[in-house]
Structure formats: structure tokens, C-alpha cells
Design an enzyme around this catalytic site. Structure first.
Site, PDB file in Angstrom:
ATOM      1  CD  GLU A   1     -45.263 -15.928  48.005  1.00  0.00           C
ATOM      2  OE1 GLU A   1     -46.006 -16.655  47.342  1.00  0.00           O
ATOM      3  OE2 GLU A   1     -44.043 -15.945  47.896  1.00  0.00           O
TER       4      GLU A   1
ATOM      5  CG  ASP B   1     -32.350 -23.038  49.557  1.00  0.00           C
ATOM      6  OD1 ASP B   1     -31.531 -23.663  50.268  1.00  0.00           O
ATOM      7  OD2 ASP B   1     -32.998 -22.074  49.971  1.00  0.00           O
TER       8      ASP B   1
ATOM      9  CD  GLU C   1     -40.432 -24.323  50.920  1.00  0.00           C
ATOM     10  OE1 GLU C   1     -41.055 -23.482  51.628  1.00  0.00           O
ATOM     11  OE2 GLU C   1     -39.854 -24.023  49.875  1.00  0.00           O
TER      12      GLU C   1
ATOM     13  CD  GLU D   1     -48.136 -25.944  42.456  1.00  0.00           C
ATOM     14  OE1 GLU D   1     -47.450 -26.200  43.463  1.00  0.00           O
ATOM     15  OE2 GLU D   1     -48.497 -24.786  42.160  1.00  0.00           O
TER      16      GLU D   1
ATOM     17  CD  GLU E   1     -56.794 -22.555  49.839  1.00  0.00           C
ATOM     18  OE1 GLU E   1     -56.497 -22.985  48.698  1.00  0.00           O
ATOM     19  OE2 GLU E   1     -55.960 -22.042  50.608  1.00  0.00           O
TER      20      GLU E   1
ATOM     21  CG  HIS F   1     -34.901 -19.692  48.314  1.00  0.00           C
ATOM     22  ND1 HIS F   1     -35.025 -20.800  49.121  1.00  0.00           N
ATOM     23  CD2 HIS F   1     -36.160 -19.306  48.021  1.00  0.00           C
ATOM     24  CE1 HIS F   1     -36.304 -21.079  49.284  1.00  0.00           C
ATOM     25  NE2 HIS F   1     -37.020 -20.188  48.623  1.00  0.00           N
TER      26      HIS F   1
HETATM   27  N1  SAH Z   1     -43.192 -28.397  47.142  1.00  0.00           N
HETATM   28  C1  SAH Z   1     -42.416 -27.765  46.101  1.00  0.00           C
HETATM   29  C2  SAH Z   1     -42.871 -26.339  45.822  1.00  0.00           C
HETATM   30  C3  SAH Z   1     -42.872 -25.397  47.019  1.00  0.00           C
HETATM   31  S1  SAH Z   1     -43.348 -23.728  46.586  1.00  0.00           S
HETATM   32  C4  SAH Z   1     -40.944 -27.803  46.484  1.00  0.00           C
HETATM   33  O1  SAH Z   1     -40.655 -28.040  47.660  1.00  0.00           O
HETATM   34  O2  SAH Z   1     -40.088 -27.573  45.634  1.00  0.00           O
HETATM   35  C5  SAH Z   1     -45.026 -23.677  47.041  1.00  0.00           C
HETATM   36  C6  SAH Z   1     -45.982 -24.163  45.956  1.00  0.00           C
HETATM   37  O3  SAH Z   1     -47.281 -24.096  46.500  1.00  0.00           O
HETATM   38  C7  SAH Z   1     -46.012 -23.288  44.725  1.00  0.00           C
HETATM   39  O4  SAH Z   1     -45.743 -24.084  43.585  1.00  0.00           O
HETATM   40  C8  SAH Z   1     -47.407 -22.703  44.684  1.00  0.00           C
HETATM   41  O5  SAH Z   1     -47.941 -22.576  43.365  1.00  0.00           O
HETATM   42  C9  SAH Z   1     -48.205 -23.717  45.493  1.00  0.00           C
HETATM   43  N2  SAH Z   1     -49.396 -23.196  46.165  1.00  0.00           N
HETATM   44  C10 SAH Z   1     -49.493 -22.042  46.875  1.00  0.00           C
HETATM   45  N3  SAH Z   1     -50.735 -21.873  47.367  1.00  0.00           N
HETATM   46  C11 SAH Z   1     -51.448 -22.958  46.956  1.00  0.00           C
HETATM   47  C12 SAH Z   1     -52.819 -23.367  47.129  1.00  0.00           C
HETATM   48  N4  SAH Z   1     -53.656 -22.616  47.828  1.00  0.00           N
HETATM   49  N5  SAH Z   1     -53.218 -24.534  46.571  1.00  0.00           N
HETATM   50  C13 SAH Z   1     -52.343 -25.291  45.855  1.00  0.00           C
HETATM   51  N6  SAH Z   1     -51.053 -24.954  45.647  1.00  0.00           N
HETATM   52  C14 SAH Z   1     -50.601 -23.811  46.199  1.00  0.00           C
END
Ligand code: SAH
Length: 401
Positions: free
Chosen positions: A201, A99, A192, A148, A177, A341
Site C-alpha cells: 500500500e 489488534d 501507523e 485523514e 499530499e 493483524h
Molecule cells: N491512525 C489510525 C489509522 C491507521 S490506518 C489508527 O492507528 O488506528 C491508516 C489510515 O491512513 C487510513 O485510515 C487511511 O485512510 C489513511 N491514509 C492513507 N493514505 C493517506 C493519505 N495520503 N492522506 C491521508 N490519509 C491517508
């Protein structure tokens, strides 16, 4: 973020500045063609490949050890794991990376504003493949912590290493957290986190948590502003296809499903020519200052018709901006901008509104995370039209899940 297939990729114009070209991407709605022959060669090939696989599977089962066939690839992930942890599969990251509106905007924000990153400690919330961390490290950050929770974190570690950034980027696998950061404070938080309808979400909560725990007082959030908008569209054909479809399915009445179909907002691209009214700003979120309760809100709207037409649906979309850049940067996911997307979110109305030019649909939208499952969103729309040809007033409930 945002997780469905079928992204509009291959965008090569330079996104990031709001002044860029705005045009509609490919319309991705799928139209069935009743007359289409069903035995195309590709389908024949598919079915032959499937029967080959079935035979191979049968051979496997005769060889014993049936468990082996349930393990996907090298990472030990089963399909059940993927179901509960969709960010572990590379496909979703491929979609996000491709994207270009999304990823190029972040890249431009970072590369064109190196002064923000010089000697700064950065936290990347939800790093995925680590792409944003790599951009930040390349732009001169002192150190980047890439957090992540999904298994893709293991890939991020490998990617950081193989690109020679191990000294600048530390990948931490775990939930924001729950993890411990090796530093007390960070200067910049980049993430992001946006979902469909901006808030689906509810990852924004995680970003706010990180901000309150680790960001220095004068620290920077990237992005730091997000706004949700509403407009109204003519959509007779597609409403028929998605909603009225259930009235007669191969001769059977399945209209009980219609109610559910109506309640679920549809994530899809809308052609800008379908837009009948102005676009109304519903809510702007200041990511640097807001509290998590601010994701629940009620906003009034007034949508004035440009022309005589029928209105079948409301359409919501968002934009995000990075106001700390040298020049304002950001992107929009609206139907007049290049498709992303995230597409748009379509909310079908029970009534078809026969609206005349200059008349207004007025009402309010209430948005709140679902009480039982805060990742889902409950939306209530109240709308009325007091027009020459149509008088309607109604409340509808939607649920994004
Ligand atoms: N920064 C990347 C991915 C964005 S998608 C990019 O720009 O391509 C968001 C990501 O956040 C996902 O991979 C998801 O697994 C992660 N994520 C969501 N909640 C989270 C949390 N509480 N702690 C750590 N990672 C998290």
C-alpha cells in the site's frame, strides 16, 4: 494499517517492550473438513434469514424507489465507494483497534514518554478514528493535527468532540499530499502506516512526504525504525491446500490458476514450530532519514537450517521501533511473537528443498513498488541450495496486490 479480516484480538498482555513474552498466537489457517455435515443449524438459520431478506427486498421493489436500497447507512456510502475506499468502513478500524499488540504499543509509547509531547505540535498522518491523536492530546501535546483522507475523518471529528478534545485536536479531512496545514511546522509526526510485508500500500511515501514538508529539523518520527526479516518454513500441508488444490477441483484440472496462486504472497500466521532456519535481517529503514527511493532494494540472505527438514516457503515479517523513547519500545510481527493483524507473509517456493542441518539456502530478495500501480509490490527472489540431498537454483517473481 493492513486490511484483512480475521485478526487475532483479545490480547491483554502489555505489548510495546521487546523484552515481553513472545509466543505464538492462535493459528488462524482454516482447514476444511470433508466429513463435516453441511446442514448445521446455524447454516439453516442463515439460509432462512437470507430468504426473509430476499422476500423483504421483493416487497421493497414492489413499493418502488429501488435506488434507496443501494445506500448503506447514513453516510451515503455505497458498496462501490467502500470497495475503492476501504478505510471508510468502520470494520477495518475495529480490526486495527482490536489488534492490541499494535494499538497498545502506540499507547504505551505515548503515555510512558510524556516528556516527548509536552508543549509539542503533533501531526497524525492517516488518523483513522483519531485514536493516536487522542493518545497524544491526553499525553500533553500542545496541539494535534489529525489528517485523514477517508470518510472515517467525519467520525474522527465527532469522536474528538464527544471526548472533549476539540480545543487540542484539529481533524482535517483530505490527502496529506493535498491539504493545507494551519501551521508551518510540526515537532512530531506520528503514523501507523505499515502494510502487509511492511510496504504493501506504500503509505510510507505519504509519511516521508509529510516529514519533508512539515517536520522541524530536530523533529521526531514515531515510529522511526522499521526492519524487514526473512526465514524459511516447512509447510507441506498448507502448500497442498493452497497450491496443489488447483490440480483437481471436484475432478477438474484448474492448474492454470496455480501459477497465479504461486505468484501471490499469502498473508497468514505461521506456527513457530514450522521455522527451519535462522531469521535474516533484510533491510532496516530509518524513517527519520530515508528517502522514498529506499523502499526499493535488493538484499542478500543466508538461511542456515537448524535441523534436517523440507522447506516449502520463505516467510517475511517486520518489526517497528520507537528509538526516541526513554527505553527502546516497539513490536514484532514475526512468527515467534504474539500474532497481529499483519500476520506474516508466506512466499511459496517452486521447489521443495530437502535441507540438512547446517546447510544454507542463499540468495537475494529484490523489492520494489510496481511501476504501474505503486501501491502494489513486486518481489523477486533468487535462491539456491547446494546440499547433500538437494541441489537447486531458481529465480521466482511475486506480486502483492
Ligand atoms: N491512525 C489510525 C489509522 C491507521 S490506518 C489508527 O492507528 O488506528 C491508516 C489510515 O491512513 C487510513 O485510515 C487511511 O485512510 C489513511 N491514509 C492513507 N493514505 C493517506 C493519505 N495520503 N492522506 C491521508 N490519509 C491517508
Amino acid at each position: 494499517m493492513g486490511r484483512r479480516k480475521d485478526s487475532s484480538s483479545n490480547n491483554t498482555e502489555s505489548p510495546g517492550s521487546f523484552s515481553g513474552t513472545q509466543h505464538q498466537g492462535t493459528k488462524t489457517r482454516f482447514h476444511y473438513n470433508d466429513d463435516e455435515p453441511t446442514t448445521e443449524i446455524s447454516k439453516l438459520e442463515d439460509s432462512m434469514a437470507a430468504s426473509d431478506k430476499a422476500m423483504a427486498a421483493e416487497d421493497d421493489s414492489m413499493m418502488g424507489d429501488p435506488d434507496v436500497s443501494f445506500v448503506d447507512g447514513d453516510d451515503g456510502q455505497t458498496s462501490a465507494d467502500y470497495y475503492f475506499d476501504s478505510y471508510s468502513h468502520f470494520g477495518i478500524h475495529e480490526e486495527m483497534l482490536k489488534d492490541a499488540v499494535r494499538t497498545k504499543t502506540y499507547q504505551n509509547v505515548i503515555y510512558q514518554n510524556k516528556f516527548l509531547f509536552k508543549d509539542k505540535v503533533v501531526l497524525d498522518v492517516g488518523a483513522g478514528t483519531g485514536i493516536l491523536s487522542l493518545f497524544c492530546a491526553k499525553a500533553g501535546a500542545a496541539h494535534v493535527y489529525a489528517v485523514e483522507c477517508a470518510h472515517v475523518a467525519d467520525m474522527a471529528k465527532e469522536i474528538v468532540e464527544s471526548n472533549g478534545f476539540s480545543n487540542l485536536i484539529t481533524v482535517l479531512k483530505g490527502k496529506i499530499e493535498e491539504i493545507e496545514l494551519p501551521v508551518a511546522k510540526v515537532d512530531i509526526i506520528i503514523s501507523e502506516w505499515m502494510g502487509y510485508f511492511l510496504l504493501f500500500e506504500n503509505m510510507l511515501n505519504t509519511v516521508l512526504y509529510a516529514r519533508d514538508k512539515w517536520l522541524v529539523d530536530d523533529g521526531i518520527m514515531l515510529p522511526d525504525k522499521a526492519s524487514l526479516y526473512l526465514t524459511a518454513i516447512e509447510d507441506a500441508d498448507y502448500k497442498d491446500e493452497k497450491i496443489e488444490f488447483w490440480n483437481n477441483v471436484y475432478g477438474f484440472d484448474m492448474s492454470c490458476i496455480k501459477k497465479q496462486a504461486m505468484m501471490e504472497p499469502l498473508v497468514d500466521t505461521v506456527d513457530q514450530h514450522q521455522i527451519v532456519t535462522n531469521c535474516q535481517l533484510l533491510k532496516t529503514m530509518n524513517i527519520s532519514k530515508m528517502i522514498s527511493g529506499d523502499v526499493s532494494f535488493t538484499s542478500p540472505f543466508k538461511l542456515v537450517a537448524y535441523r534436517d527438514d523440507f522447506i516449502h516457503a520463505l516467510v517475511a515479517y517486520f518489526d517497528v521501533s520507537f528509538t526516541k523513547c526513554h527505553k527502546l519500545m516497539g513490536f514484532s510481527t514475526g512468527p515467534r511473537s504474539r500474532a497481529t493483524h499483519w500476520k506474516q507473509t508466506v512466499l511459496y517456493l517452486e521447489d521443495v528443498l530437502t535441507i540438512c542441518e547446517g546447510e544454507a539456502v542463499t540468495g537475494s530478495m529484490t523489492v520494489a513498488p510496481n511501476k504501474k500501480n505503486p501501491r502494489d509490490i513486486d518481489i523477486m527472489v533468487k535462491y539456491s541450495l547446494n546440499g547433500q540431498r538437494c541441489v537447486v537454483s531458481r529465480t521466482q517473481h511475486f506480486k502483492m496486490r
